[in-house]
Design an enzyme around this catalytic site. Structure first.
Site, PDB file in Angstrom:
ATOM      1  CE  LYS A  83      -3.883   1.929   2.696  1.00 38.70           C
ATOM      2  NZ  LYS A  83      -4.719   1.778   3.900  1.00 38.70           N
ATOM      3  CB  SER A 158      -8.035   3.678   2.814  1.00 32.31           C
ATOM      4  OG  SER A 158      -7.219   3.097   3.815  1.00 32.31           O
ATOM      5  CB  SER A 182      -8.327   0.800   5.772  1.00 35.28           C
ATOM      6  OG  SER A 182      -9.024   1.989   5.560  1.00 35.28           O
TER       7      SER A 182
END
Ligand code: GLN
Length: 484
Positions: A83, A158, A182
């Protein structure tokens, strides 16, 4: 003709076997992932960037080690996606924000250093909501990411890029971060496993902070065992993170391999999570089936209460925004980021932050500054801290009567792009995941069904007390086995 062996979506146990037996090399595996990205990521758009040369070089180095019988672990040569808020030396670290677009990390996050020490190969920067604020990946300043199961829908957020890349079988595993859901919410939307570890169990050193008292890094994987393998590698004390807990364990994957049933496990169903308005009929039905499966596997089911659940979303959006407003103050274009010149220092701040941050990030900074300002601090911030303690106590009370909790991960399956234009609607999609970040304990999202008619994945969440990941992972593995 393609030479692809379709290795990119396989669980880590299969990849490790193949690499150890010589059935394929790390370079072949990485080439398969690159080919899968070329074939599929035009539509899914899970990656922001892949440094092909670097990845191939790291894979070749792994193959060389194996040829000399000097492999760093049985997983040496397996790629993992990262990420875009977790630091990898020499790679971009933008948090999908315009403000940090030019930034390259000068160092590795502790989780990256630990995975590299076992020979894992960092593979690309994965898309996310800007600074991890969002539940759909629509807040990325780079581009939106689509759900691999239906390109007209969001992958969740996210960590939407991480879940979409694993769910779309572009890469075997990825790292995400979870502040209010997330990791778990996008994993449920994309049909993969996502683990949110106990707060403090995985080092946050090298994770760009959103809300420091809530953030945790964790794995997103095709199965529970793969998630456990990554957790084995990344958990444990780190002197570089002052909130890091003592100790380190490395036998989660082996515990998962011997998981067979839920005999003797007491599972609590929190009443408040099942009586929520907004829980869709298909997710409700999938939960009933998940409970029935747990019973069949030997679990005892009891009902429990988490009475302060109804305050969790409100408390989260006070505390998370307060912490974010402080954490993001450092992004002023002077030390980090894309600097816009102003006529004086203050004007420069306005220009840099005005142009660099997206609308949701600005909203959160405004909210956070407001709840921390004098006159409002006691009424909002302090009161929210007190309710946070009550929420934590709810979980402690529940753990006296059961080993684990079972809940939905999300009220609905993946929604369509632009479907939730009102921020509050979006915030409510985290209603089942947020409380456990506030409490600090651990949770996992495991696929449990597909929605009739749409074929979209549905996930179930298991929740365990702090430090009880072994219990959590073995129960999740038994459930996964029972479904297959
Ligand atoms: N969706 C939640 C938010 O927008 C949680 C985000 C996260 O866990 N990073 O804040």
């Amino acid at each position: 003709m393609s030479n692809e062996k379709n290795l990119s979506g396989l669980p880590l146990s299969r990849l490790s076997e193949g690499l150890c037996s010589g059935a394929f090399s790390s370079v072949e595996l990485v080439r398969d992932c690159l080919a899968a990205a070329d074939r599929l990521d035009g539509g899914i758009r899970s990656f922001i960037e892949i440094d092909r040369e670097n990845v191939l070089q790291a894979a070749a180095a792994s193959d060389e080690r194996r040829a000399k019988h000097a492999q760093l672990s049985v997983y040496d040569g397996i790629p993992f996606g990262v990420k875009d808020c977790i630091a990898v030396k020499g790679e971009r670290l933008s948090c999908a924000s315009k403000l940090l677009a030019p930034v390259k990390s000068p160092y590795d996050a502790t989780v990256i250093a630990r995975l590299k020490a076992q020979g894992f190969v960092p593979f690309g920067r994965l898309n996310m909501d800007e600074f991890a604020m969002g539940s759909s990946c629509e807040n990325s300043s780079v581009h939106p990411t689509a759900n691999p199961h239906d390109l007209t829908r969001v992958p969740g957020g996210s960590s939407g890029g991480s879940a979409a890349a694993v769910g779309g079988k572009l890469i075997p595993v990825a790292l995400g971060s979870d502040t209010g859901g997330s990791i778990r919410q996008p994993s449920a939307f994309c049909g993969v496993v996502g683990l949110k570890p106990t707060y403090g169990r995985v080092s946050r050193y090298g994770l760009v902070a959103f809300a420091s008292s809530l953030d945790q890094i964790g794995p997103i994987a095709p199965d529970v065992e793969s998630a456990a393998v990554i957790f084995d590698a990344i958990n444990g004390h780190d002197p570089m993170d002052s909130t890091s807990l003592p100790g380190r364990e490395s036998d989660f994957a082996s515990a998962v391999r011997s998981a067979k049933s839920l005999n003797g496990v007491r599972i609590g169903l929190p009443r408040e999570y099942f009586s929520q308005n907004g829980l869709s009929a298909s997710v409700g039905k999938a939960m009933d089936e998940a409970v029935a499966l747990c019973r069949k596997l030997g679990a005892e089911i009891v009902e429990v209460n988490l009475p302060h659940t109804k305050y969790a979303v409100a408390v989260y959006y006070i505390l998370a925004t307060a912490e974010a407003s402080a954490n993001l103050a450092r992004f002023d274009g002077i030390r980090y980021g894309d600097r816009k010149e102003g006529k004086d220092l203050i004007d420069g701040y306005f220009k840099t932050r005005g142009a660099g941050f997206g609308a949701e990030v600005k909203r959160r900074i405004l909210l956070g500054t407001y709840v921390l300002s004098s006159g409002y601090y006691d009424a909002y911030y302090l009161r929210a801290q007190k309710v946070r303690t009550l929420i934590r106590r709810d979980f402690e009370e529940a753990s006296k009567v059961c080993d684990l909790l079972l809940t939905p991960v999300t009220p609905t399956t993946a929604f369509r792009f632009h479907e939730k234009s009102d921020p509050l609607q979006m915030y409510l999609s985290d209603i089942f995941t947020i409380a456990l970040n506030l409490a600090g304990n651990c949770g996992i999202s495991v696929p449990c069904a597909t929605e009739p008619g749409t074929n979209l994945p549905i996930g179930v969440q298991f929740i365990a007390p702090a430090m009880a990941e072994k219990k959590l992972l073995t129960a999740a593995a038994a459930f996964e086995l029972g479904r297959s």
